[in-house]
Design an enzyme around this catalytic site. Structure first.
Site, PDB file in Angstrom:
ATOM      1  N   GLU A 136     -13.695   7.790  -1.706  1.00 53.20           N
ATOM      2  CA  GLU A 136     -14.754   7.646  -2.707  1.00 53.20           C
ATOM      3  C   GLU A 136     -15.979   8.445  -2.259  1.00 53.20           C
ATOM      4  O   GLU A 136     -16.349   8.339  -1.097  1.00 53.20           O
ATOM      5  CB  GLU A 136     -15.156   6.179  -2.895  1.00 53.20           C
ATOM      6  CG  GLU A 136     -16.088   6.016  -4.093  1.00 53.20           C
ATOM      7  CD  GLU A 136     -16.526   4.567  -4.337  1.00 53.20           C
ATOM      8  OE1 GLU A 136     -16.050   3.665  -3.623  1.00 53.20           O
ATOM      9  OE2 GLU A 136     -17.334   4.363  -5.225  1.00 53.20           O
ATOM     10  N   GLU A 279     -13.428  -0.239  -0.308  1.00 55.39           N
ATOM     11  CA  GLU A 279     -12.527  -1.219  -0.918  1.00 55.39           C
ATOM     12  C   GLU A 279     -11.150  -0.676  -1.287  1.00 55.39           C
ATOM     13  O   GLU A 279     -10.536  -1.163  -2.239  1.00 55.39           O
ATOM     14  CB  GLU A 279     -13.202  -1.776  -2.171  1.00 55.39           C
ATOM     15  CG  GLU A 279     -13.324  -0.780  -3.355  1.00 55.39           C
ATOM     16  CD  GLU A 279     -14.661  -0.058  -3.445  1.00 55.39           C
ATOM     17  OE1 GLU A 279     -15.352   0.055  -2.415  1.00 55.39           O
ATOM     18  OE2 GLU A 279     -15.002   0.417  -4.537  1.00 55.39           O
ATOM     19  N   GLU A 313     -16.295  -6.184  -0.418  1.00 60.90           N
ATOM     20  CA  GLU A 313     -15.124  -5.300  -0.558  1.00 60.90           C
ATOM     21  C   GLU A 313     -13.952  -6.065  -1.164  1.00 60.90           C
ATOM     22  O   GLU A 313     -13.206  -5.534  -1.977  1.00 60.90           O
ATOM     23  CB  GLU A 313     -14.719  -4.692   0.788  1.00 60.90           C
ATOM     24  CG  GLU A 313     -15.829  -3.943   1.521  1.00 60.90           C
ATOM     25  CD  GLU A 313     -16.577  -2.933   0.684  1.00 60.90           C
ATOM     26  OE1 GLU A 313     -15.985  -2.366  -0.246  1.00 60.90           O
ATOM     27  OE2 GLU A 313     -17.786  -2.718   0.962  1.00 60.90           O
ATOM     28  N   HIS A 316     -14.297  -6.382  -4.892  1.00 59.55           N
ATOM     29  CA  HIS A 316     -13.989  -5.136  -5.613  1.00 59.55           C
ATOM     30  C   HIS A 316     -12.541  -5.110  -6.102  1.00 59.55           C
ATOM     31  O   HIS A 316     -12.217  -4.353  -7.014  1.00 59.55           O
ATOM     32  CB  HIS A 316     -14.190  -3.927  -4.695  1.00 59.55           C
ATOM     33  CG  HIS A 316     -15.556  -3.311  -4.764  1.00 59.55           C
ATOM     34  ND1 HIS A 316     -16.216  -3.074  -5.943  1.00 59.55           N
ATOM     35  CD2 HIS A 316     -16.380  -2.839  -3.785  1.00 59.55           C
ATOM     36  CE1 HIS A 316     -17.388  -2.494  -5.685  1.00 59.55           C
ATOM     37  NE2 HIS A 316     -17.514  -2.352  -4.387  1.00 59.55           N
TER      38      HIS A 316
HETATM   39  N1  B3K Z   1     -17.503   1.771  -2.684  1.00 60.45           N
HETATM   40  C1  B3K Z   1     -17.911   2.068  -1.339  1.00 60.45           C
HETATM   41  C2  B3K Z   1     -18.962   3.104  -1.253  1.00 60.45           C
HETATM   42  C3  B3K Z   1     -18.449   4.472  -1.197  1.00 60.45           C
HETATM   43  C4  B3K Z   1     -19.553   5.470  -0.908  1.00 60.45           C
HETATM   44  C5  B3K Z   1     -19.062   6.854  -0.981  1.00 60.45           C
HETATM   45  N2  B3K Z   1     -20.083   7.828  -0.664  1.00 60.45           N
HETATM   46  C6  B3K Z   1     -18.364   0.850  -0.622  1.00 60.45           C
HETATM   47  C7  B3K Z   1     -18.854  -0.238  -1.464  1.00 60.45           C
HETATM   48  O1  B3K Z   1     -19.824  -0.162  -2.167  1.00 60.45           O
HETATM   49  O2  B3K Z   1     -18.218  -1.252  -1.487  1.00 60.45           O
HETATM   50 ZN    ZN Z   2     -19.243  -1.770  -3.427  1.00 56.04          ZN
END
Ligand code: B3K
Ligand code: ZN
Length: 904
Positions: A136, A279, A313, A316
């Site tokens: 991500e 996540e 996490e 998510h």
């Molecule tokens: N979704 C990830 C964050 C990713 C960041 C990428 N630069 C962690 C979180 O918010 O749970």
């Molecule tokens: Zn997140």
């Protein structure tokens, strides 16, 4: 600029993907110099795209070498495709495929990548000896050619081949369906993830890892295996994360009706990680700092962070994975909602009011500053250059406030109906914030049309409220004015729909009934209600108000706004001691302190002698007396809350409130008041410090955390006394404490003490600490931070020296954060020294990291972007450094976007 094509991407240009991927088969051969990746993509033209069908297939891909490419088993030549720095395009597909372009075809390729040389920590890279991934937002395109966007969702089957001795553990998403040994000392494992997902949720891990295992039986009786993978030496630091995970799983079933879906849930801890955790479906990857915890090495704050991030996490899995984002403009759909969910979880696990106080302090200090700066953007942005720059406090924290406000407006039952509807309706889909709001609207029957502006307008709204009591008419009138300052690209703002939770306190502090003019007689009059503020100026007239009330406004911080109401100090004291809303009690205490600080700041600026208002001194005396009674066994008040009440507003918050930041003045005045309070209440602090000692075994539970917090707040004031006794007490706490919270607090106070006698103890403690903990990387990070945030002069030079320390490593983001970011973000008096040396220092670090890790470089830049908030001399110096960065020949998109927006 390295990325000459750093161009702006707009939400309005969104189009459906031209092709869809049904199945993604991946095959990794992990090597010591290069990794071979074979992918088989089962594609077809997007059936939803009637009329605008494409004949060319464009895949994203960066930093890789293409070895071969096949279409339905036929090798393609460069007549059929082309590549550039960022993509691969196959042309003339209809001619090559005929009908199969719509019914299904397979594109297969082999690429070669070099994880060992990947310092950006995005894509596939090595952290110490292990392979891991971070995809991500757009990291998957560094692994293989792919349609790297969240609305392309496929099933994944992944095979990993690697040396068995070096990498005995091979993990990917889903279930392990096969594995075996090869004759050359390598082994392999195949993982299948039955849930369709975007590639940003893909993960792979290979390394020499150990794990702890536990089980969770879901509400429908399914048995889930839970594993946390770490290095051997960290096996004793996993229990807290495991407990947090099980609590989170149960909570999500009970509060949101969400059950876990795969048979196994795995967490892997890695040392080198750009943020807190990720996540990935069934295989969360964590920064060690957000998963490892034990009493000897971990502070209470870090324990709480582990609990929150593990939960975040995990949550998510539904808010993000099962229902994902259509495009990255919708990022807050998953992040804002999930932050809201994890905040409620933490509130249920510990003290609800204190959790709210902490979150609001953070929001008002950091997110409000972001919303007032050059990077301000709406919760759903309209454009970006580099999406990595948009993992912001606005997307996360303000996004969570927006979800919280929806719940305020529609009520808890409707909110649950809305979230059920949202999850059921959109399971397996990639959707938008609009879909979320629609579900909430439909479930509640509430019109959220105006409320949607919270998603599209940036900036922090202001509420100016006045109150008028009419004794003859027995009415109380609240006149509410709202406004919102301009932000880049949005000079004019429409009024917001603001939920204003409030009450009216009678002379004894009880909530009065709240009937509004025009409401039917006999309708229930509650002691608290949520007013719908929707107009630029709006009047609320309460009837049947038998005496002049004191209003309690914005209870629980029901909206992320700046509230102005002209309270007298007596009224603030009244709210502080009487309000039924715990958050507002704390807030009144802060307001009073801010009031006094502002008064003294004026005196200081005029060169007058400073005098602390007696009211504040008395308010502190009251809080201390309650805390002492409480510690002696009365136990009526939350100790964590008392600790919060004894802390003055931070320099950072005072800076956020200022139109122009007087760095030295704020520091001087705040220190002056703290010293005066310490002097006036030395006996009470000493008594409370002793009462809060505990011989109980350490527990990171709410009660234990609260007691230690209160104790260490007392010590911080006692250390403001010149008596050597307190230094000795502090040093003894440092030596004797068996938990890191007390050790760390004592070390901080020793390092910060300005008394000459502290120098020897400080050096002893710092040397002892490093010798004791040099094998614990996370503890060494604390050691760096403690030194970086010391307000004493000369800290910049010390930070520079520490960058050459054997334990410092510029490639490890945790080290950069603990030393450089800590200094630049939390040591205002040194960072903003008028010489400008620290600005130059920060720019040097940004320039160095720009080439190796652009995400960390761009994040590090934040304090320089706030240059317009300072006086002319500092502005010139800060701007000059931004210009120096902007003039660098090879700027990453990440840094380019932040620098150019800061200079416009
Ligand atoms: N979704 C990830 C964050 C990713 C960041 C990428 N630069 C962690 C979180 O918010 O749970
Ligand atoms: Zn997140």
């Amino acid at each position: 600029m390295r990325d000459a094509q750093a161009k702006t991407i707009y939400l309005k240009d969104y189009q459906l993907p031209a092709f869809v991927i049904e199945l993604t088969e991946l095959h990794f051969e992990l090597g010591e110099t290069a990794t071979h990746v074979r992918s088989r993509l089962h594609l077809r033209r997007n059936p939803e795209l009637l009329g605008n069908q494409q004949d060319a297939l464009r895949l994203d891909g960066q930093d890789m070498q293409l070895v071969w490419l096949k279409l339905n088993d036929q090798t393609l030549t460069e007549q059929n495709y082309s590549t550039d720095e960022e993509s691969l395009t196959v042309f003339g597909l209809s001619a090559l495929l005929g009908e199969a372009i719509d019914t299904g075809f397979v594109l297969e390729c082999e690429t070669l990548i070099k994880p060992q040389e990947n310092t950006s920590l995005e894509g596939l890279y090595k952290s110490q000896k292990m392979f891991c991934t971070q995809c991500e937002a757009e990291g998957f395109r560094k692994i293989t050619y792919y349609i790297d966007r969240p609305d392309v969702m496929a099933k994944f089957v992944t095979t990993i081949v690697a040396d068995k001795e070096r990498y005995p553990v091979l993990l990917s998403n889903g279930n392990n369906i096969a594995s075996g040994d090869l004759s050359d000392g390598r082994h392999w494992a195949t993982w299948e993830d039955p849930f369709r997902k975007p590639c940003y949720l893909f993960a792979l891990v290979a390394g020499e890892l150990r794990f702890i295992e536990d089980h969770f039986v879901t509400c429908s009786g399914r048995d889930i295996t839970l594993r946390i993978f770490v290095e051997d030496k960290d096996l004793d630091k996993c229990d807290h994360a495991m407990l947090s995970l099980k609590n989170a799983m149960r909570w999500d079933e009970e509060v949101y009706g969400r059950e876990y879906d795969l048979d196994i849930f795995m967490i892997v801890a890695v040392d080198d990680f750009n943020m807190g955790a990720m996540e990935n479906k069934g295989l969360n990857i964590f920064n060690t700092s957000c998963v490892l915890a034990n009493p000897a090495t971990t502070t209470d704050m870090a324990f709480q962070r582990v609990e929150a991030v593990v939960a975040h996490e995990y949550f998510h899995n539904w808010s993000g994975n099962r229902v994902t984002c259509r495009d990255w403009f919708q990022l807050s759909l998953k992040e804002g909602f999930t932050v809201y969910r994890d905040a409620e979880f933490s509130a249920d696990m510990g003290s609800r009011t204190v959790k709210r106080v902490e979150d609001v302090s953070f929001l008002r200090t950091q997110q409000f500053a972001e919303d007032a700066g050059p990077m301000a953007h709406p919760v759903r942005p309209d454009s970006f250059m580099e999406i990595s720059n948009f993992y912001t406090l606005t997307i996360y924290e303000k996004g969570a406030e927006v979800v919280r406000m929806i719940r305020e407006l529609i009520g808890p039952e409707n909110f649950r109906k809305g979230s059920d509807l949202y999850f059921e309706r959109h399971d397996g889909q990639a959707v938008t914030t609009e879909d979320f709001v629609l579900a909430m609207e439909e479930a509640s029957g509430t019109d959220l049309t105006q409320f949607r502006r919270w998603y599209t307008q940036a900036g922090t709204p202001q509420l100016h409220i006045t109150g008028h009591y009419d004794a003859d008419a027995q009415t109380y009138e609240l006149l509410v004015r709202q406004s919102c300052p301009p932000t880049p690209e949005q000079s004019f703002k429409e009024p917001f729909h603001i939920p204003l939770r409030m009450g009216l306190l009678d002379a004894d502090g009880y909530d009065m009934p709240l009937g509004l003019e025009g409401e039917k007689r006999g309708s229930p009059t509650l002691g608290e209600r949520v007013l719908d503020v929707t107009k630029p100026i709006q009047k609320f007239v309460f009837t049947g108000v038998t005496s002049k009330p004191v209003p309690s406004l914005l209870r629980g911080f029901s909206a992320p706004v700046k509230l102005h109401f002209d309270y007298t100090r007596d009224e603030l004291l009244f709210v502080m001691t009487r309000d039924s809303d715990g958050f507002n009690r704390w807030n009144a205490a802060q307001e009073m302190a801010i009031n006094v600080i502002h008064e003294l700041l004026e005196q200081h600026q005029q060169g007058l002698p400073l005098m602390v208002d007696e009211g504040l001194v008395r308010a502190f005396a009251d809080v201390l007396q309650s805390a002492i009674d409480d510690a002696r066994g009365a136990q009526v008040l939350d100790q964590a809350m008392l600790a919060q009440l004894l802390v003055l507003p931070s320099e950072a918050y005072l800076s956020e409130l200022a139109a122009q930041i007087d760095v030295d003045g704020i520091h001087h005045v705040r220190e002056f008041i703290a010293n005066q309070l310490a002097l006036s209440h030395v006996n009470a602090f000493a008594q409370l410090y002793t009462l809060c000692q505990s011989s109980n075994l350490y527990k990171a539970d709410a009660a234990g955390i609260a007691k230690r917090a209160l104790k260490n707040v007392c010590l911080s004031y006692l250390m403001r006394q010149p008596e050597a006794d307190w230094l000795e007490t502090c040093y003894q706490q440092y030596l004797a404490a068996e938990n890191m919270t007390d050790v760390d607090a004592a070390l901080r106070f020793l390092v910060n003490s300005r008394y000459p006698k502290a120098a020897v103890l400080r050096s002893q403690a710092l040397a002892d600490f490093y010798a004791r903990w040099k094998h614990e990387s996370l503890v060494v990070n604390q050691w760096f931070t403690v030194q970086a945030i010391a307000s004493r002069p000369g800290t910049l030079q010390h930070v520079k020296t520490l960058m050459h320390h054997e334990a410092f490593d510029m490639r490890n983001p945790n080290k950069v954060r603990s030393l450089i970011s800590a200094f630049c973000n939390t040591n205002a008096i040194n960072f903003h020294h008028v010489s400008g040396d620290a600005y130059e220092f920060l720019a040097d670090q940004v320039i160095a990291l720009n080439l190796t890790n652009p995400q960390i470089a761009s994040r590090l830049l934040t304090p320089l972007t706030r240059w317009k908030k300072f006086g002319p001399a500092r502005q010139v110096l800060m701007k000059a450094q931004l210009e120096r960065i902007a003039a660098q020949p090879e700027l990453s998109k990440d840094v380019f976007e932040v620098v150019s927006k800061s200079l416009r």
